[in-house]
Design a protein around this motif. Structure first.
Motif, PDB file in Angstrom:
ATOM      1  N   SER A 210      31.935 -15.568 -58.490  1.00 12.25           N
ATOM      2  CA  SER A 210      32.846 -14.522 -58.923  1.00 12.25           C
ATOM      3  C   SER A 210      33.782 -15.078 -59.995  1.00 12.25           C
ATOM      4  O   SER A 210      34.320 -16.178 -59.854  1.00 12.25           O
ATOM      5  N   ASN A 211      33.945 -14.331 -61.085  1.00 11.54           N
ATOM      6  CA  ASN A 211      34.851 -14.773 -62.153  1.00 11.54           C
ATOM      7  C   ASN A 211      35.424 -13.546 -62.854  1.00 11.54           C
ATOM      8  O   ASN A 211      35.185 -12.409 -62.421  1.00 11.54           O
ATOM      9  N   GLU A 212      36.159 -13.738 -63.915  1.00 15.05           N
ATOM     10  CA  GLU A 212      36.800 -12.609 -64.603  1.00 15.05           C
ATOM     11  C   GLU A 212      35.768 -11.596 -65.085  1.00 15.05           C
ATOM     12  O   GLU A 212      36.000 -10.387 -65.054  1.00 15.05           O
ATOM     13  N   ASN A 213      34.605 -12.085 -65.518  1.00 14.60           N
ATOM     14  CA  ASN A 213      33.577 -11.168 -66.029  1.00 14.60           C
ATOM     15  C   ASN A 213      32.935 -10.347 -64.917  1.00 14.60           C
ATOM     16  O   ASN A 213      32.594  -9.178 -65.116  1.00 14.60           O
ATOM     17  N   THR A 214      32.760 -10.964 -63.750  1.00 15.49           N
ATOM     18  CA  THR A 214      32.098 -10.222 -62.661  1.00 15.49           C
ATOM     19  C   THR A 214      33.026  -9.180 -62.038  1.00 15.49           C
ATOM     20  O   THR A 214      32.583  -8.369 -61.235  1.00 15.49           O
ATOM     21  N   LYS A 215      34.301  -9.216 -62.420  1.00 11.89           N
ATOM     22  CA  LYS A 215      35.264  -8.213 -61.919  1.00 11.89           C
ATOM     23  C   LYS A 215      35.294  -6.960 -62.785  1.00 11.89           C
ATOM     24  O   LYS A 215      35.872  -5.940 -62.396  1.00 11.89           O
ATOM     25  N   ILE A 216      34.698  -7.033 -63.964  1.00  6.42           N
ATOM     26  CA  ILE A 216      34.781  -5.906 -64.910  1.00  6.42           C
ATOM     27  C   ILE A 216      33.836  -4.791 -64.476  1.00  6.42           C
ATOM     28  O   ILE A 216      32.631  -5.015 -64.304  1.00  6.42           O
ATOM     29  N   TYR A 225      31.023   3.835 -61.668  1.00  3.88           N
ATOM     30  CA  TYR A 225      31.533   2.563 -62.170  1.00  3.88           C
ATOM     31  C   TYR A 225      31.488   1.517 -61.059  1.00  3.88           C
ATOM     32  O   TYR A 225      31.864   1.794 -59.923  1.00  3.88           O
ATOM     33  N   ARG A 226      31.027   0.338 -61.411  1.00  2.00           N
ATOM     34  CA  ARG A 226      31.112  -0.777 -60.453  1.00  2.00           C
ATOM     35  C   ARG A 226      30.997  -2.090 -61.209  1.00  2.00           C
ATOM     36  O   ARG A 226      30.485  -2.135 -62.333  1.00  2.00           O
ATOM     37  N   SER A 227      31.471  -3.159 -60.558  1.00  2.00           N
ATOM     38  CA  SER A 227      31.378  -4.502 -61.124  1.00  2.00           C
ATOM     39  C   SER A 227      30.302  -5.288 -60.392  1.00  2.00           C
ATOM     40  O   SER A 227      29.774  -4.851 -59.361  1.00  2.00           O
ATOM     41  N   LEU A 228      30.017  -6.473 -60.899  1.00  2.00           N
ATOM     42  CA  LEU A 228      29.019  -7.328 -60.236  1.00  2.00           C
ATOM     43  C   LEU A 228      29.525  -7.865 -58.906  1.00  2.00           C
ATOM     44  O   LEU A 228      28.740  -8.324 -58.075  1.00  2.00           O
ATOM     45  N   ASP A 229      30.835  -7.806 -58.698  1.00  2.00           N
ATOM     46  CA  ASP A 229      31.400  -8.241 -57.411  1.00  2.00           C
ATOM     47  C   ASP A 229      31.256  -7.170 -56.333  1.00  2.00           C
ATOM     48  O   ASP A 229      31.560  -7.427 -55.161  1.00  2.00           O
ATOM     49  N   GLN A 230      30.860  -5.979 -56.766  1.00  2.00           N
ATOM     50  CA  GLN A 230      30.896  -4.848 -55.828  1.00  2.00           C
ATOM     51  C   GLN A 230      29.501  -4.450 -55.330  1.00  2.00           C
ATOM     52  O   GLN A 230      28.484  -4.773 -55.945  1.00  2.00           O
ATOM     53  N   PHE A 231      29.523  -3.735 -54.225  1.00  2.00           N
ATOM     54  CA  PHE A 231      28.306  -3.296 -53.540  1.00  2.00           C
ATOM     55  C   PHE A 231      27.521  -2.316 -54.413  1.00  2.00           C
ATOM     56  O   PHE A 231      28.081  -1.376 -54.970  1.00  2.00           O
TER      57      PHE A 231
END
Lengths: 358, 81
Positions: A210-216, A225-231
Protein backbone atom coordinates in the motif's frame (compact mmCIF):
# COMPACT_ATOMS: atom_id res chain seq x y z
CA UNK A 1 -13.27 -32.89 -3.25
CA UNK A 2 -15.68 -34.88 -1.15
CA UNK A 3 -14.89 -35.86 2.41
CA UNK A 4 -16.97 -37.57 5.07
CA UNK A 5 -16.63 -36.81 8.78
CA UNK A 6 -18.29 -38.69 11.58
CA UNK A 7 -19.69 -37.87 15.00
CA UNK A 8 -19.05 -34.13 15.19
CA UNK A 9 -21.29 -31.23 16.15
CA UNK A 10 -21.53 -27.49 16.36
CA UNK A 11 -22.66 -27.28 19.96
CA UNK A 12 -23.02 -23.48 20.24
CA UNK A 13 -22.72 -20.32 18.20
CA UNK A 14 -22.60 -16.71 19.27
CA UNK A 15 -22.57 -13.90 16.73
CA UNK A 16 -20.94 -10.66 17.80
CA UNK A 17 -22.08 -7.59 15.88
CA UNK A 18 -20.97 -3.97 15.80
CA UNK A 19 -23.46 -1.60 17.38
CA UNK A 20 -23.28 0.87 14.53
CA UNK A 21 -26.09 0.53 11.99
CA UNK A 22 -25.91 2.34 8.67
CA UNK A 23 -28.86 2.66 6.35
CA UNK A 24 -28.69 2.33 2.58
CA UNK A 25 -31.09 5.25 2.22
CA UNK A 26 -28.60 7.50 4.02
CA UNK A 27 -25.79 6.49 1.67
CA UNK A 28 -27.40 6.67 -1.77
CA UNK A 29 -26.53 10.35 -2.12
CA UNK A 30 -22.81 9.53 -2.03
CA UNK A 31 -22.96 7.17 -4.99
CA UNK A 32 -22.07 8.68 -8.39
CA UNK A 33 -25.42 7.64 -9.90
CA UNK A 34 -28.91 9.17 -10.04
CA UNK A 35 -30.43 8.80 -6.59
CA UNK A 36 -33.74 7.53 -7.98
CA UNK A 37 -31.94 4.69 -9.76
CA UNK A 38 -30.00 3.77 -6.61
CA UNK A 39 -33.26 3.65 -4.65
CA UNK A 40 -34.79 1.27 -7.21
CA UNK A 41 -31.65 -0.87 -7.10
CA UNK A 42 -31.87 -1.05 -3.32
CA UNK A 43 -35.44 -2.31 -3.47
CA UNK A 44 -34.65 -5.03 -5.99
CA UNK A 45 -31.45 -6.18 -4.30
CA UNK A 46 -32.83 -5.97 -0.78
CA UNK A 47 -30.41 -3.30 0.49
CA UNK A 48 -31.57 -1.85 3.76
CA UNK A 49 -29.26 -1.69 6.78
CA UNK A 50 -25.88 -3.13 7.69
CA UNK A 51 -23.62 -3.24 10.71
CA UNK A 52 -20.16 -1.72 10.52
CA UNK A 53 -17.37 -1.72 13.08
CA UNK A 54 -15.33 1.25 14.25
CA UNK A 55 -12.01 1.95 12.57
CA UNK A 56 -10.05 0.46 15.48
CA UNK A 57 -12.21 -2.66 15.94
CA UNK A 58 -10.62 -6.03 15.20
CA UNK A 59 -11.58 -9.67 14.82
CA UNK A 60 -9.83 -10.72 18.04
CA UNK A 61 -11.66 -8.09 20.15
CA UNK A 62 -15.04 -9.35 18.98
CA UNK A 63 -14.05 -13.00 19.37
CA UNK A 64 -12.84 -12.38 22.93
CA UNK A 65 -16.14 -10.77 23.87
CA UNK A 66 -18.00 -13.73 22.38
CA UNK A 67 -15.83 -16.29 24.18
CA UNK A 68 -16.17 -14.46 27.48
CA UNK A 69 -19.93 -14.32 26.95
CA UNK A 70 -20.01 -18.11 26.56
CA UNK A 71 -17.80 -18.54 29.65
CA UNK A 72 -19.24 -15.98 32.04
CA UNK A 73 -22.80 -15.25 30.97
CA UNK A 74 -23.98 -18.52 29.44
CA UNK A 75 -21.75 -20.75 31.57
CA UNK A 76 -21.33 -23.36 28.84
CA UNK A 77 -17.59 -23.04 28.30
CA UNK A 78 -14.55 -23.31 30.56
CA UNK A 79 -11.18 -21.89 29.58
CA UNK A 80 -9.46 -25.14 30.44
CA UNK A 81 -11.67 -27.03 27.99
CA UNK A 82 -10.45 -25.03 24.97
CA UNK A 83 -7.91 -27.17 23.14
CA UNK A 84 -7.69 -25.40 19.79
CA UNK A 85 -8.55 -22.05 18.24
CA UNK A 86 -9.18 -21.82 14.50
CA UNK A 87 -9.63 -18.34 13.05
CA UNK A 88 -10.94 -18.02 9.50
CA UNK A 89 -11.05 -14.51 8.06
CA UNK A 90 -9.94 -12.34 5.18
CA UNK A 91 -9.54 -9.28 7.41
CA UNK A 92 -7.17 -10.39 10.11
CA UNK A 93 -6.10 -7.74 12.63
CA UNK A 94 -2.42 -7.77 11.64
CA UNK A 95 -0.23 -9.39 9.01
CA UNK A 96 1.81 -10.60 12.01
CA UNK A 97 0.92 -11.76 14.67
CA UNK A 98 -2.11 -13.94 14.08
CA UNK A 99 -5.54 -13.59 15.64
CA UNK A 100 -5.68 -17.12 17.05
CA UNK A 101 -2.53 -16.43 19.10
CA UNK A 102 -3.79 -13.02 20.19
CA UNK A 103 -6.97 -14.69 21.47
CA UNK A 104 -5.03 -17.53 23.14
CA UNK A 105 -2.75 -15.02 24.82
CA UNK A 106 -5.44 -12.62 26.02
CA UNK A 107 -7.44 -15.51 27.45
CA UNK A 108 -4.27 -16.73 29.16
CA UNK A 109 -4.85 -20.23 27.83
CA UNK A 110 -2.48 -23.16 28.12
CA UNK A 111 0.56 -23.30 25.84
CA UNK A 112 -0.76 -26.65 24.61
CA UNK A 113 -3.67 -24.94 22.87
CA UNK A 114 -3.38 -25.32 19.10
CA UNK A 115 -3.70 -22.10 17.10
CA UNK A 116 -4.47 -21.89 13.39
CA UNK A 117 -5.33 -18.96 11.15
CA UNK A 118 -6.78 -19.55 7.71
CA UNK A 119 -7.22 -16.92 5.00
CA UNK A 120 -10.63 -17.39 3.50
CA UNK A 121 -13.63 -15.24 2.69
CA UNK A 122 -17.20 -16.20 1.82
CA UNK A 123 -16.60 -19.95 1.80
CA UNK A 124 -14.64 -19.78 5.04
CA UNK A 125 -17.13 -21.16 7.52
CA UNK A 126 -17.17 -24.62 5.96
CA UNK A 127 -13.38 -24.53 5.57
CA UNK A 128 -13.16 -23.74 9.28
CA UNK A 129 -15.53 -26.57 10.16
CA UNK A 130 -13.45 -29.00 8.10
CA UNK A 131 -10.24 -27.84 9.82
CA UNK A 132 -11.91 -28.19 13.22
CA UNK A 133 -13.21 -31.68 12.43
CA UNK A 134 -9.76 -32.75 11.25
CA UNK A 135 -8.16 -31.43 14.46
CA UNK A 136 -10.69 -33.35 16.53
CA UNK A 137 -9.96 -36.53 14.56
CA UNK A 138 -6.17 -36.23 14.48
CA UNK A 139 -5.55 -34.83 17.98
CA UNK A 140 -8.62 -36.43 19.58
CA UNK A 141 -9.74 -33.04 20.87
CA UNK A 142 -12.86 -32.42 22.93
CA UNK A 143 -13.43 -28.75 22.11
CA UNK A 144 -12.35 -26.46 19.28
CA UNK A 145 -13.25 -22.77 19.07
CA UNK A 146 -13.94 -21.75 15.50
CA UNK A 147 -13.79 -17.98 14.98
CA UNK A 148 -15.17 -16.73 11.67
CA UNK A 149 -15.79 -13.17 10.70
CA UNK A 150 -14.77 -10.20 8.66
CA UNK A 151 -14.49 -6.43 8.88
CA UNK A 152 -14.26 -5.62 5.21
CA UNK A 153 -16.38 -2.47 5.50
CA UNK A 154 -13.08 -0.70 6.16
CA UNK A 155 -11.94 -1.72 2.70
CA UNK A 156 -14.91 -0.61 0.57
CA UNK A 157 -14.98 2.72 -1.24
CA UNK A 158 -17.71 5.22 -0.35
CA UNK A 159 -18.48 5.77 -4.03
CA UNK A 160 -18.53 2.08 -4.97
CA UNK A 161 -22.19 1.22 -5.39
CA UNK A 162 -21.41 -2.30 -6.55
CA UNK A 163 -19.94 -3.36 -3.20
CA UNK A 164 -20.53 -0.78 -0.48
CA UNK A 165 -24.27 -1.42 0.04
CA UNK A 166 -23.71 -5.08 0.82
CA UNK A 167 -20.58 -5.19 2.98
CA UNK A 168 -21.09 -5.48 6.73
CA UNK A 169 -19.00 -6.63 9.68
CA UNK A 170 -19.57 -9.52 12.06
CA UNK A 171 -17.62 -12.14 14.00
CA UNK A 172 -18.88 -15.51 15.22
CA UNK A 173 -17.61 -17.98 17.78
CA UNK A 174 -18.68 -21.58 17.20
CA UNK A 175 -17.89 -24.43 19.55
CA UNK A 176 -17.03 -27.59 17.64
CA UNK A 177 -16.84 -30.90 19.45
CA UNK A 178 -17.47 -34.63 19.13
CA UNK A 179 -21.19 -35.38 19.05
CA UNK A 180 -22.91 -37.43 21.71
CA UNK A 181 -24.91 -39.27 19.07
CA UNK A 182 -23.48 -40.84 15.89
CA UNK A 183 -23.76 -38.80 12.70
CA UNK A 184 -22.22 -38.42 9.30
CA UNK A 185 -21.17 -35.10 7.78
CA UNK A 186 -20.47 -34.77 4.06
CA UNK A 187 -18.35 -31.89 2.79
CA UNK A 188 -17.41 -30.89 -0.71
CA UNK A 189 -15.04 -28.15 -1.85
CA UNK A 190 -14.17 -26.96 -5.33
CA UNK A 191 -11.42 -24.47 -6.17
CA UNK A 192 -11.27 -22.10 -9.16
CA UNK A 193 -8.00 -20.21 -8.74
CA UNK A 194 -7.93 -19.14 -12.38
CA UNK A 195 -10.85 -16.85 -11.55
CA UNK A 196 -9.06 -15.24 -8.59
CA UNK A 197 -9.12 -11.64 -9.98
CA UNK A 198 -12.94 -11.62 -9.95
CA UNK A 199 -12.88 -10.82 -6.22
CA UNK A 200 -9.81 -9.11 -4.84
CA UNK A 201 -8.16 -6.36 -2.86
CA UNK A 202 -5.26 -5.71 -5.22
CA UNK A 203 -2.89 -3.80 -2.91
CA UNK A 204 -1.88 -3.99 0.73
CA UNK A 205 -0.30 -7.42 0.73
CA UNK A 206 3.35 -8.14 0.13
CA UNK A 207 3.09 -8.28 -3.67
CA UNK A 208 1.83 -4.70 -4.03
CA UNK A 209 2.50 -2.69 -0.90
CA UNK A 210 0.00 0.00 0.00
CA UNK A 211 1.34 3.45 -0.92
CA UNK A 212 0.14 6.90 -1.98
CA UNK A 213 -0.67 5.64 -5.48
CA UNK A 214 -2.71 2.66 -4.31
CA UNK A 215 -4.90 5.05 -2.28
CA UNK A 216 -6.01 7.02 -5.34
CA UNK A 217 -9.57 6.23 -6.37
CA UNK A 218 -10.26 5.89 -10.08
CA UNK A 219 -13.53 5.41 -11.94
CA UNK A 220 -14.38 2.04 -13.50
CA UNK A 221 -16.32 1.38 -16.70
CA UNK A 222 -19.63 1.37 -14.79
CA UNK A 223 -19.07 4.63 -12.92
CA UNK A 224 -17.94 3.32 -9.53
CA UNK A 225 -14.86 4.72 -7.82
CA UNK A 226 -12.32 2.62 -5.97
CA UNK A 227 -8.60 2.42 -5.25
CA UNK A 228 -6.23 -0.53 -5.38
CA UNK A 229 -6.39 -0.66 -1.58
CA UNK A 230 -10.12 -1.27 -1.72
CA UNK A 231 -12.34 -4.30 -2.20
CA UNK A 232 -13.24 -5.15 -5.77
CA UNK A 233 -15.84 -7.62 -6.97
CA UNK A 234 -16.97 -8.22 -10.54
CA UNK A 235 -20.63 -8.76 -9.69
CA UNK A 236 -21.67 -10.18 -13.05
CA UNK A 237 -18.88 -12.76 -13.08
CA UNK A 238 -19.57 -13.72 -9.46
CA UNK A 239 -23.25 -14.17 -10.25
CA UNK A 240 -22.47 -16.35 -13.28
CA UNK A 241 -19.97 -18.40 -11.25
CA UNK A 242 -22.37 -18.98 -8.37
CA UNK A 243 -25.30 -19.91 -10.58
CA UNK A 244 -23.15 -22.24 -12.65
CA UNK A 245 -21.21 -24.01 -9.89
CA UNK A 246 -23.23 -24.04 -6.66
CA UNK A 247 -26.43 -25.92 -7.67
CA UNK A 248 -24.55 -28.92 -9.14
CA UNK A 249 -22.19 -28.96 -6.14
CA UNK A 250 -25.20 -29.05 -3.80
CA UNK A 251 -26.71 -31.91 -5.80
CA UNK A 252 -23.43 -33.83 -5.86
CA UNK A 253 -22.96 -33.42 -2.11
CA UNK A 254 -26.53 -34.49 -1.35
CA UNK A 255 -25.95 -37.61 -3.45
CA UNK A 256 -22.70 -38.35 -1.62
CA UNK A 257 -24.52 -37.85 1.68
CA UNK A 258 -27.35 -40.09 0.50
CA UNK A 259 -29.81 -37.36 1.47
CA UNK A 260 -32.72 -36.20 -0.69
CA UNK A 261 -33.17 -32.48 -1.33
CA UNK A 262 -36.64 -32.65 0.18
CA UNK A 263 -35.19 -34.11 3.39
CA UNK A 264 -33.16 -30.93 4.03
CA UNK A 265 -34.93 -28.75 6.58
CA UNK A 266 -32.89 -25.64 5.84
CA UNK A 267 -30.38 -24.56 3.21
CA UNK A 268 -28.20 -22.25 5.29
CA UNK A 269 -26.15 -20.46 2.67
CA UNK A 270 -23.68 -17.64 2.57
CA UNK A 271 -25.59 -14.53 1.57
CA UNK A 272 -23.90 -12.14 -0.87
CA UNK A 273 -27.22 -10.34 -1.48
CA UNK A 274 -30.91 -11.25 -1.46
CA UNK A 275 -31.17 -11.37 -5.23
CA UNK A 276 -28.43 -13.96 -5.69
CA UNK A 277 -29.74 -16.24 -2.94
CA UNK A 278 -33.24 -16.15 -4.39
CA UNK A 279 -31.94 -16.91 -7.87
CA UNK A 280 -30.03 -19.85 -6.38
CA UNK A 281 -33.24 -21.04 -4.75
CA UNK A 282 -35.06 -20.74 -8.10
CA UNK A 283 -32.30 -22.66 -9.86
CA UNK A 284 -32.27 -25.43 -7.24
CA UNK A 285 -36.09 -25.43 -7.01
CA UNK A 286 -35.94 -24.91 -3.26
CA UNK A 287 -38.79 -22.92 -1.66
CA UNK A 288 -37.78 -19.54 -0.20
CA UNK A 289 -39.02 -20.71 3.23
CA UNK A 290 -36.11 -23.16 3.35
CA UNK A 291 -33.35 -20.82 2.16
CA UNK A 292 -33.11 -17.51 3.98
CA UNK A 293 -32.01 -14.41 2.09
CA UNK A 294 -32.55 -11.72 4.70
CA UNK A 295 -29.11 -11.37 6.32
CA UNK A 296 -27.51 -8.84 3.96
CA UNK A 297 -30.50 -6.49 4.17
CA UNK A 298 -30.31 -6.47 7.96
CA UNK A 299 -26.63 -6.88 8.85
CA UNK A 300 -24.70 -6.77 5.57
CA UNK A 301 -22.51 -9.44 4.03
CA UNK A 302 -19.82 -10.27 6.59
CA UNK A 303 -18.10 -12.81 4.34
CA UNK A 304 -16.94 -15.67 6.62
CA UNK A 305 -19.56 -14.50 9.11
CA UNK A 306 -22.81 -14.89 7.19
CA UNK A 307 -23.56 -18.62 7.63
CA UNK A 308 -23.40 -18.72 11.45
CA UNK A 309 -25.17 -15.34 11.62
CA UNK A 310 -27.81 -16.78 9.30
CA UNK A 311 -28.32 -19.61 11.81
CA UNK A 312 -28.38 -17.32 14.86
CA UNK A 313 -30.78 -14.83 13.28
CA UNK A 314 -33.22 -17.16 11.57
CA UNK A 315 -33.54 -20.38 13.54
CA UNK A 316 -32.26 -19.85 17.11
CA UNK A 317 -35.45 -21.08 18.76
CA UNK A 318 -35.52 -24.17 16.54
CA UNK A 319 -31.86 -25.05 16.67
CA UNK A 320 -31.65 -24.84 20.47
CA UNK A 321 -34.55 -27.28 20.84
CA UNK A 322 -34.25 -29.85 18.10
CA UNK A 323 -32.10 -31.53 15.52
CA UNK A 324 -32.42 -30.50 11.87
CA UNK A 325 -30.92 -31.70 8.62
CA UNK A 326 -29.02 -28.79 7.12
CA UNK A 327 -27.21 -28.02 3.90
CA UNK A 328 -24.60 -25.28 4.29
CA UNK A 329 -22.90 -23.59 1.36
CA UNK A 330 -20.32 -20.85 0.92
CA UNK A 331 -18.97 -19.34 -2.28
CA UNK A 332 -16.80 -16.44 -3.26
CA UNK A 333 -13.18 -15.26 -3.19
CA UNK A 334 -10.69 -17.76 -4.47
CA UNK A 335 -12.81 -18.37 -6.39
CA UNK A 336 -14.21 -21.34 -4.53
CA UNK A 337 -17.42 -22.90 -3.40
CA UNK A 338 -18.18 -25.46 -0.73
CA UNK A 339 -21.12 -27.42 0.61
CA UNK A 340 -21.66 -29.34 3.83
CA UNK A 341 -24.60 -31.61 4.62
CA UNK A 342 -24.94 -32.21 8.34
CA UNK A 343 -27.21 -32.49 11.34
CA UNK A 344 -27.48 -29.30 13.39
CA UNK A 345 -28.83 -28.98 16.91
CA UNK A 346 -29.95 -29.05 19.52
CA UNK A 347 -27.37 -26.37 20.34
CA UNK A 348 -26.79 -25.09 23.83
CA UNK A 349 -26.43 -21.48 22.73
CA UNK A 350 -27.37 -19.72 19.49
CA UNK A 351 -27.24 -16.04 20.33
CA UNK A 352 -26.52 -12.65 18.82
CA UNK A 353 -24.81 -10.02 20.97
CA UNK A 354 -23.44 -6.55 20.32
CA UNK A 355 -19.81 -5.62 20.69
CA UNK A 356 -19.05 -3.27 23.54
CA UNK A 357 -15.64 -1.64 23.27
CA UNK A 358 -15.63 -0.42 26.87
CA UNK B 1 -49.80 -12.76 -25.00
CA UNK B 2 -48.54 -11.53 -28.39
CA UNK B 3 -44.83 -10.86 -28.99
CA UNK B 4 -45.45 -7.15 -29.55
CA UNK B 5 -47.22 -6.91 -26.22
CA UNK B 6 -44.33 -8.68 -24.47
CA UNK B 7 -41.84 -6.34 -26.14
CA UNK B 8 -43.82 -3.27 -25.11
CA UNK B 9 -43.73 -4.40 -21.49
CA UNK B 10 -39.98 -5.09 -21.72
CA UNK B 11 -39.49 -1.63 -23.25
CA UNK B 12 -41.30 0.00 -20.33
CA UNK B 13 -39.19 -1.95 -17.83
CA UNK B 14 -35.96 -0.93 -19.58
CA UNK B 15 -36.94 2.75 -19.46
CA UNK B 16 -37.93 2.41 -15.81
CA UNK B 17 -34.62 0.80 -14.79
CA UNK B 18 -32.23 2.70 -17.04
CA UNK B 19 -34.05 6.03 -16.63
CA UNK B 20 -33.64 6.97 -20.28
CA UNK B 21 -35.07 5.94 -23.65
CA UNK B 22 -31.98 6.60 -25.69
CA UNK B 23 -32.25 3.30 -27.55
CA UNK B 24 -34.40 1.76 -30.25
CA UNK B 25 -36.25 -1.44 -29.46
CA UNK B 26 -35.50 -4.21 -31.92
CA UNK B 27 -34.99 -7.96 -31.78
CA UNK B 28 -31.25 -7.36 -32.20
CA UNK B 29 -30.88 -4.92 -29.28
CA UNK B 30 -28.31 -6.16 -26.70
CA UNK B 31 -27.31 -4.94 -23.24
CA UNK B 32 -23.95 -3.73 -24.58
CA UNK B 33 -25.79 -1.42 -27.02
CA UNK B 34 -27.52 0.52 -24.24
CA UNK B 35 -25.98 3.05 -21.88
CA UNK B 36 -26.22 1.99 -18.24
CA UNK B 37 -27.29 -1.61 -18.89
CA UNK B 38 -24.67 -3.14 -16.60
CA UNK B 39 -24.85 -6.19 -14.30
CA UNK B 40 -26.79 -4.39 -11.55
CA UNK B 41 -29.24 -2.99 -14.10
CA UNK B 42 -29.53 -6.50 -15.50
CA UNK B 43 -30.46 -7.85 -12.05
CA UNK B 44 -33.16 -5.18 -11.75
CA UNK B 45 -34.45 -5.89 -15.25
CA UNK B 46 -34.61 -9.64 -14.55
CA UNK B 47 -36.51 -9.09 -11.30
CA UNK B 48 -39.01 -6.66 -12.82
CA UNK B 49 -39.63 -8.94 -15.83
CA UNK B 50 -40.20 -11.88 -13.49
CA UNK B 51 -42.67 -9.80 -11.47
CA UNK B 52 -44.43 -8.42 -14.55
CA UNK B 53 -44.93 -11.76 -16.28
CA UNK B 54 -45.12 -13.89 -13.11
CA UNK B 55 -42.32 -16.17 -14.33
CA UNK B 56 -38.92 -17.31 -13.01
CA UNK B 57 -35.76 -17.36 -15.08
CA UNK B 58 -33.33 -20.22 -14.62
CA UNK B 59 -29.66 -20.27 -15.57
CA UNK B 60 -30.35 -21.80 -19.00
CA UNK B 61 -32.83 -18.99 -19.73
CA UNK B 62 -30.29 -16.35 -18.77
CA UNK B 63 -27.66 -18.11 -20.90
CA UNK B 64 -30.00 -18.15 -23.91
CA UNK B 65 -30.88 -14.48 -23.44
CA UNK B 66 -28.69 -12.81 -26.06
CA UNK B 67 -30.88 -9.93 -27.21
CA UNK B 68 -34.44 -8.62 -27.06
CA UNK B 69 -35.60 -11.16 -29.64
CA UNK B 70 -34.34 -14.15 -27.66
CA UNK B 71 -35.63 -12.65 -24.40
CA UNK B 72 -39.08 -12.25 -25.94
CA UNK B 73 -39.00 -15.87 -27.12
CA UNK B 74 -38.00 -17.10 -23.64
CA UNK B 75 -40.86 -15.16 -22.01
CA UNK B 76 -43.29 -16.33 -24.68
CA UNK B 77 -42.25 -19.93 -24.13
CA UNK B 78 -42.67 -19.65 -20.35
CA UNK B 79 -46.09 -18.01 -20.67
CA UNK B 80 -47.26 -20.79 -22.97
CA UNK B 81 -45.86 -23.69 -20.94
Amino acid sequence: MVQQFYDKQISSIVSILPKKIVSYSDEVGAFPFPESQSVKLGKVMGYNTRRIGNSDDGIADYALQGINYLINQRNILKKDDIEAIVVVSSSQDYIIPYDSYIIQGKLNLSNDVLCFDINQACGGYIVGLIQSFMLIDVYHLKKVLLITGDMLSKKVGQRDRSSRPIIGDAVNVSIIEPSKTPNRITSNIKSFGKDAPIIQIPAGGMKILSNENTKIETIDEFGNYRSLDQFFMDGEEVFNFVMREVPPLVNETLTEANVLKNDIDYFLFHQPNRYMVQKLADEMEVPYEKIFSNIVGIYGNSSTGTIPLNICHNIPSIITKQNIKACLSGFGAGLMCDVMVMDLGPMEVCDIIEYDAT
Amino acid sequence: MKRDEIKNKIHAILINVLEHDDFTMSDQLKASDVTGWNSLAQAMIITLIEDEFQIKFKLKDLSNWKDIGSLTSIIESKLNS
